[in-house]
Design a protein around this motif. Structure first.
Motif, mmCIF file in Angstrom:
data_model
loop_
_atom_site.group_PDB
_atom_site.id
_atom_site.type_symbol
_atom_site.label_atom_id
_atom_site.label_comp_id
_atom_site.label_asym_id
_atom_site.label_seq_id
_atom_site.Cartn_x
_atom_site.Cartn_y
_atom_site.Cartn_z
ATOM 1 N N LEU A 34 0.826 -1.206 0.000
ATOM 2 C CA LEU A 34 0.000 0.000 0.000
ATOM 3 C C LEU A 34 0.867 1.265 0.000
ATOM 4 O O LEU A 34 0.461 2.303 -0.517
ATOM 5 C CB LEU A 34 -0.922 0.015 1.225
ATOM 6 C CG LEU A 34 -2.053 -1.017 1.221
ATOM 7 C CD1 LEU A 34 -2.756 -1.025 2.573
ATOM 8 C CD2 LEU A 34 -3.050 -0.716 0.105
ATOM 9 N N LEU A 35 2.055 1.151 0.588
ATOM 10 C CA LEU A 35 2.983 2.281 0.628
ATOM 11 C C LEU A 35 4.024 2.205 -0.480
ATOM 12 O O LEU A 35 4.937 3.031 -0.535
ATOM 13 C CB LEU A 35 3.680 2.333 1.990
ATOM 14 C CG LEU A 35 2.781 2.574 3.202
ATOM 15 C CD1 LEU A 35 3.589 2.503 4.495
ATOM 16 C CD2 LEU A 35 2.080 3.925 3.098
ATOM 17 N N GLY A 36 3.893 1.217 -1.340
ATOM 18 C CA GLY A 36 4.843 1.066 -2.436
ATOM 19 C C GLY A 36 6.230 0.700 -1.962
ATOM 20 O O GLY A 36 7.225 0.965 -2.651
ATOM 21 N N ASN A 229 8.248 7.077 4.554
ATOM 22 C CA ASN A 229 7.996 5.650 4.765
ATOM 23 C C ASN A 229 7.406 4.957 3.543
ATOM 24 O O ASN A 229 6.732 3.941 3.664
ATOM 25 C CB ASN A 229 7.086 5.437 5.983
ATOM 26 C CG ASN A 229 7.270 4.072 6.610
ATOM 27 O OD1 ASN A 229 8.384 3.554 6.686
ATOM 28 N ND2 ASN A 229 6.190 3.463 7.057
ATOM 29 N N THR A 230 7.672 5.506 2.368
ATOM 30 C CA THR A 230 7.199 4.893 1.125
ATOM 31 C C THR A 230 8.396 4.607 0.222
ATOM 32 O O THR A 230 9.493 5.107 0.441
ATOM 33 C CB THR A 230 6.226 5.825 0.377
ATOM 34 O OG1 THR A 230 6.917 7.021 -0.010
ATOM 35 C CG2 THR A 230 5.035 6.191 1.246
#
Length: 290
Positions: A34-36, A229-230
């Motif tokens: 979801l965050l890649g 955080n991605t």
């Protein structure tokens, strides 16, 4: 891979004494699609020999930027600056990476005022009081690449131009400070972009930084706007550029390049860029080329 095999990084050390613990740490981390969040591919992890090769190339690159810094003044044409850089790099055993790269005709990129990047040096482009410009140099030495660029102000510039140059450098430095091992690249992206926008500027999103070292352009792609955080995990041995391109006006660029290269701001506003090549270490980021 067996513990006693030669390590995949090419160091010729046994795997157990080289990247075994590294691989176990990567494997043990949790990733969110979801965050890649992604793992870095092995081919972009540099061993000690690779890092020393990049360092040696960076010595020439840094020296060239120091040299040309003394030449930037009103009345000087940008082809003269380009020739001086060519002479400096070649006399020290290096190769200007830009020269003939995909047809690029000069040794360095020199971008003035509303030129975002890839400005082609020319006898007809003469520096004048109030100009701001970026000189972007990449050197190859023994197959290893080092890449950096600096901004320059010619004489007295407008307050807007001075602020843009200063804030863009701050964006780069904040991005580098956020480059920490076992954190994600989005931390770098966000640090750059948030500072630019907090100062009333916009981030060019059509272009970005990149991995560098064994090739001119490698993974990862380094955006200069994003969310913490991605993105890709940053790990020791990764080498990439942090090079925010910041505009005083809108972020859109004109890529209708009549010369095949020059990128300008679409609204004609001023643009600035600073660039350093960094190495992710066990404790943070080490600047190799500046």
């Amino acid at each position: 891979m067996d513990r006693n095999d030669n390590c995949w990084c090419g160091s010729r050390k046994k795997y157990k004494n080289c990247h075994l613990k590294f691989d176990e740490k990567i494997k043990g981390m949790k990733y969110s699609w979801l965050l890649g969040q992604t793992k870095p591919p092995r081919h972009i992890i540099n061993n000690e020999k690779d890092i020393e090769g990049i360092r040696a190339s960076a010595v020439i690159n840094n020296g060239c930027l120091d040299m040309v810094s003394e030449m930037v003044k009103a009345g000087v044409d940008t082809e003269t600056l380009d020739q001086a850089c060519y002479d400096y790099i070649v006399s020290r055993g290096g190769i200007p990476a830009c020269l003939n790269y995909q047809g690029y005709p000069k040794s360095v990129c020199i971008s003035l005022n509303n030129v975002v990047c890839h400005g082609i040096p020319s006898k007809s482009t003469i520096l004048k009081e109030g100009d701001i410009l970026n000189i972007d140099i990449t050197t190859i030495l023994d197959g290893y690449y080092a890449d950096a660029s600096r901004m320059f102000m010619v004489g007295r510039v407008s307050p807007e131009a001075e602020k843009l140059v200063r804030v863009t450098r701050e964006c780069m430095e904040l991005g580098i400070a956020a480059a920490k091992p076992w954190h994600f690249l989005g931390d770098v992206n966000a640090a750059c972009g948030n500072h630019a926008m907090a100062n009333g500027f916009s981030v060019v999103t059509a272009l970005g930084g990149h991995g560098v070292g064994k090739h001119f352009h490698m993974e990862p792609y380094v955006a200069h706007i994003g969310e913490p955080n991605t993105g890709m995990l940053m790990v020791p041995g990764m080498v990439f550029t942090v090079e925010p391109m910041i505009s005083a006006g809108r972020p859109e660029v004109d890529e209708d390049r009549k010369d095949g290269w020059t990128v300008t701001t679409k609204d004609g506003s001023l643009s600035a860029q600073w660039e350093k090549t960094i190495l992710i270490t066990e404790s943070g980021a080490e600047v190799l080329a500046w």
